[in-house]
Structure formats: C-alpha cells, structure tokens
Design an enzyme around this catalytic site. Structure first.
Site, short mmCIF file in Angstrom:
data_model
loop_
_atom_site.label_atom_id
_atom_site.label_comp_id
_atom_site.label_asym_id
_atom_site.label_seq_id
_atom_site.Cartn_x
_atom_site.Cartn_y
_atom_site.Cartn_z
N ARG A 107 0.95 -1.13 -0.10
CA ARG A 107 0.02 0.04 0.12
C ARG A 107 0.84 1.20 -0.13
O ARG A 107 1.71 1.44 0.97
CB ARG A 107 -0.67 0.08 1.26
CG ARG A 107 -1.56 1.37 1.46
CD ARG A 107 -2.49 1.22 2.41
NE ARG A 107 -3.82 0.68 2.03
CZ ARG A 107 -5.06 0.80 2.73
NH1 ARG A 107 -5.02 1.56 3.54
NH2 ARG A 107 -6.01 0.02 2.19
N HIS A 134 -7.56 0.89 -6.04
CA HIS A 134 -7.97 0.04 -4.98
C HIS A 134 -8.60 -1.29 -5.50
O HIS A 134 -9.56 -1.37 -4.98
CB HIS A 134 -8.63 0.83 -3.90
CG HIS A 134 -8.67 0.14 -2.51
ND1 HIS A 134 -7.84 -0.93 -2.07
CD2 HIS A 134 -9.06 0.50 -1.10
CE1 HIS A 134 -7.98 -1.38 -0.90
NE2 HIS A 134 -8.58 -0.25 -0.53
N GLN A 137 -10.27 -4.11 -2.95
CA GLN A 137 -11.63 -3.52 -2.30
C GLN A 137 -12.70 -3.70 -3.19
O GLN A 137 -13.76 -4.12 -3.06
CB GLN A 137 -11.35 -1.97 -2.02
CG GLN A 137 -12.56 -1.35 -1.57
CD GLN A 137 -12.80 -1.66 -0.14
OE1 GLN A 137 -12.12 -1.66 0.72
NE2 GLN A 137 -14.05 -1.94 0.13
N ASP A 229 -17.59 7.12 -0.58
CA ASP A 229 -16.09 7.13 -0.08
C ASP A 229 -15.65 8.59 0.63
O ASP A 229 -16.40 9.28 0.33
CB ASP A 229 -15.01 6.54 -1.00
CG ASP A 229 -13.50 6.24 -0.20
OD1 ASP A 229 -13.54 6.32 0.71
OD2 ASP A 229 -12.63 6.28 -1.21
N CYS A 269 -16.17 1.54 1.38
CA CYS A 269 -15.02 0.67 1.72
C CYS A 269 -14.46 1.06 3.22
O CYS A 269 -14.01 0.07 3.75
CB CYS A 269 -14.02 1.25 0.87
SG CYS A 269 -13.51 3.11 0.94
N ARG A 297 -13.87 -8.68 2.50
CA ARG A 297 -12.37 -8.50 2.25
C ARG A 297 -11.57 -9.63 2.53
O ARG A 297 -10.51 -10.13 1.87
CB ARG A 297 -11.57 -7.18 3.09
CG ARG A 297 -12.50 -6.10 2.92
CD ARG A 297 -12.04 -5.13 1.62
NE ARG A 297 -11.01 -5.08 1.09
CZ ARG A 297 -10.08 -4.14 1.55
NH1 ARG A 297 -10.29 -3.10 2.31
NH2 ARG A 297 -8.58 -4.03 1.04
N1 CP Z 1 -11.04 -0.25 3.02
C1 CP Z 1 -9.77 -0.10 3.51
O1 CP Z 1 -8.74 -0.60 2.64
O2 CP Z 1 -9.66 0.04 5.03
P1 CP Z 1 -8.10 -0.01 5.59
O3 CP Z 1 -7.63 1.41 4.93
O4 CP Z 1 -8.27 0.03 6.94
O5 CP Z 1 -7.49 -0.80 4.93
N1 NVA Z 2 -9.97 6.71 -0.97
C1 NVA Z 2 -9.44 6.22 0.41
C2 NVA Z 2 -9.74 4.71 0.47
C3 NVA Z 2 -9.27 4.24 2.00
C4 NVA Z 2 -9.48 2.96 2.25
C5 NVA Z 2 -7.97 6.57 0.71
O1 NVA Z 2 -7.17 6.51 -0.44
O2 NVA Z 2 -7.65 7.07 1.53
#
Ligand code: CP
Ligand code: NVA
Length: 310
Positions: A107, A134, A137, A229, A269, A297
């Site tokens: 990530r 993502h 997700q 989101d 999400c 997930r």
């Molecule tokens: N939705 C999601 O990816 O959550 P986290 O940021 O907690 O991993």
């Molecule tokens: N769009 C958000 C998703 C988090 C799971 C971010 O990138 O912070």
C-alpha cells in the site's frame, strides 16, 4: 480453470471477466467453508510480506489473517522502517524480498512504485491501494453485491463523491462484470480519463452502461446499490478544507437513498466520516451492508492469495 499462479494483482484491468469470475467463485467457496468450520491449508510454509506506506485496518488485518487461515504467515513491514525508507531502491527491495517471501502486498502513494516493484519482483505483487487504484477493495465490493443481490450483470451501482482510487477500481470492475455504474462527482473531482477509457473498452465487451456526471440524484435514481467514499483520501489532507466545500452537496443521506430502489444497499469501503460523505442514519441504518463488506475482504483476499501464490 485459469491458472493465475505467479500473476500480480495490480489492477482489475489485468484480468479477464472469466478470471475475475473464478476469483469471486473461489471466495464464495472459501466463505462457505469457513462458516461450516472447514479449513484447508494450501499455503502452508508460505510467507506474505506486507509493505505499508499508509495507514490500514481492514487491508492489513484481513490479508494477515487470510494468510494464517490458509496455513501461511504474514510479515508486516512499515515501509519507512525498511532500508527503502533510507534510499535503498525499489528494485533492490523487490529483488531481495523475492528471495525470502512468496508474495508481496503493498500500500503506497504512487501507483508507479507498485508497477516498478512488480517489474523487479519474481513473486506476485498485490496492490493494497495506491493513489490511483484499490482493486482488492473493488473485488470484495462486487462479491458483497453479488451476495446481497444474487447476481451482478444488469445491476445499477451508483457512486457519489470523489473520483478517487476506489471509484477507479469500481469503474473497471463494473465494466468487466456487466454492472451498470453511474458516478456523480463534483466538477473537477471526476475520475481520470485514462481509467474511464479502460472502463469503456471493457464495457464494450460486457454491455455495462457507464455514466459519469455531477448530479447525485440522477446517479442514484433506481440504483440497486449506492456507494460513497471519504472526501479526503490519504495523502490529500492539505486539501481537506477545499474538499469539504466542494463535496458539501454530495452527502449520502436518507433523502438521497430514497431515490434508489426500495431494496437498495449502501456500500462504503470504510473508514467513513459520519456527517460528511454519509450520515449516521444511512451507514448505521437498514440499507447498510458495510460490515459484511468489510468481512468479505477476508474471503476475497484468501481467494486472491490461494490463486496467485505458488
Ligand atoms: N477499506 C480499506 O482499505 O480499509 P483500510 O484502509 O483500513 O485497509
Ligand atoms: N480513498 C480512500 C480509501 C481508503 C481505504 C483513501 O485512499 O484514503
């Protein structure tokens, strides 16, 4: 059966509709087995390295637990604590980790970093979120939608809010799976053209309708599912004031949900901000399936790991 061993999981665009179908079917099987108390350990002795440049609850924990449940183990690596954080190259990091572990979850901010890591690693690289995409997700979201509605093709998914990483992966996934998708984003906050182009090409094969607009009411009308989101994604904190203003009329509340089908579900999400992109009455209300979505997930990530890791 498609052999996905050794493949990276960086974008849903890299997978055919049949391959995505196979992953969804495997995830449904894994969920059923887990609920029956059955377990299998196909990844015994395998290790997943998990590199995180950003915070995470769901992605981190579900991948780690998923790996354990499949018989393997997971190593959490705060990317800034690695030599990567003091200038060792991405390429060298990829080559070294490939000598120890069987797959790498990452990530990070720049999508290009994940592409470079995958280029140099000899083990599968899984995208656990970049600024652009993502995909794990979105796969879990389509799994959840299918679980709730009994089908995917022909459903209408409305996405209200930021044309961000989550929106991008939903667009690509919907197009691949024949889900009609309508986005409503404030002017200037729509999805990237390059992603819309990928989705439109995939939609030509599946028959999915894609609509990108700015009107939440129009997007949500008659929808089977409504998704939103956060207004400010990780890394955009400096813009949060401007974003709160731009997104003020893009909140998913009960009045907006009333325009969707009577049996519509609400997806997010997570993490969410009650009172910003969604009201508490929606995220904690009868439409909401967000905690099933979060659970899923785990099942979907297990399917990805079991398919990719040798
Ligand atoms: N939705 C999601 O990816 O959550 P986290 O940021 O907690 O991993
Ligand atoms: N769009 C958000 C998703 C988090 C799971 C971010 O990138 O912070």
């Amino acid at each position: 059966m498609h052999d996905l061993k050794g493949r990276d999981f960086i974008s849903l665009a890299d997978f055919s509709p049949e391959e995505i179908r196979q992953l969804l079917d495997a995830a449904h099987d894994l969920k059923r087995q887990q609920k029956l108390g059955l377990s299998s350990r196909p990844l015994m002795g395998r290790t997943l390295a998990m590199l995180f440049h950003k915070h995470s609850t769901r992605t981190r924990v579900s991948f780690a637990v998923g790996m354990y449940q499949l018989g393997g183990q997971a190593l959490y690596l705060g990317a800034d604590e690695l030599q990567l954080g003091r200038g060792e190259t991405v390429a060298d990091t990829a080559r070294v980790l490939s000598r120890y572990v069987d797959a790498i979850l990452i990530r990070t901010y720049a999508h290009e970093l994940v592409l470079e890591l995958a280029q140099e690693a000899s083990v599968p690289v899984i995208n656990g979120l970049t600024d652009l995409l993502h995909p794990t997700q979105a796969l879990a979201d389509f799994f959840t939608l299918e679980e709730k509605k009994g089908r995917l093709a022909g459903l209408k998914l409305a996405y209200v809010g930021d044309g961000n990483n989550v929106a991008h992966s939903l667009l690509i996934g919907a197009a691949k799976l024949g889900v009609n998708i309508s986005l409503a984003c404030p002017p200037g906050y729509g999805p990237k053209e390059e992603i819309v182009a990928i989705a439109r090409e995939a939609a030509a094969g599946s028959g999915a309708a894609i609509s990108i607009g700015t009107d939440p009411q129009e997007a949500v009308a008659g929808a089977d599912a409504v998704y939103t989101d956060v207004w400010t994604s990780m890394g955009q904190e400096a813009e949060s004031g401007a974003r709160r203003t731009a997104f003020a009329s893009y909140q998913v509340n009960a009045a907006l949900m009333a325009l969707a089908k009577p049996d519509a579900v609400f997806l997010h999400c997570l993490p969410c901000h009650r009172g910003e992109e969604v009201t508490a009455e929606v995220v904690d209300g009868p439409w909401s399936v967000v905690f099933d979505e979060a659970e899923n997930r785990l099942h979907v990530h297990k399917a990805i790991l079991a398919a990719l890791v040798r």
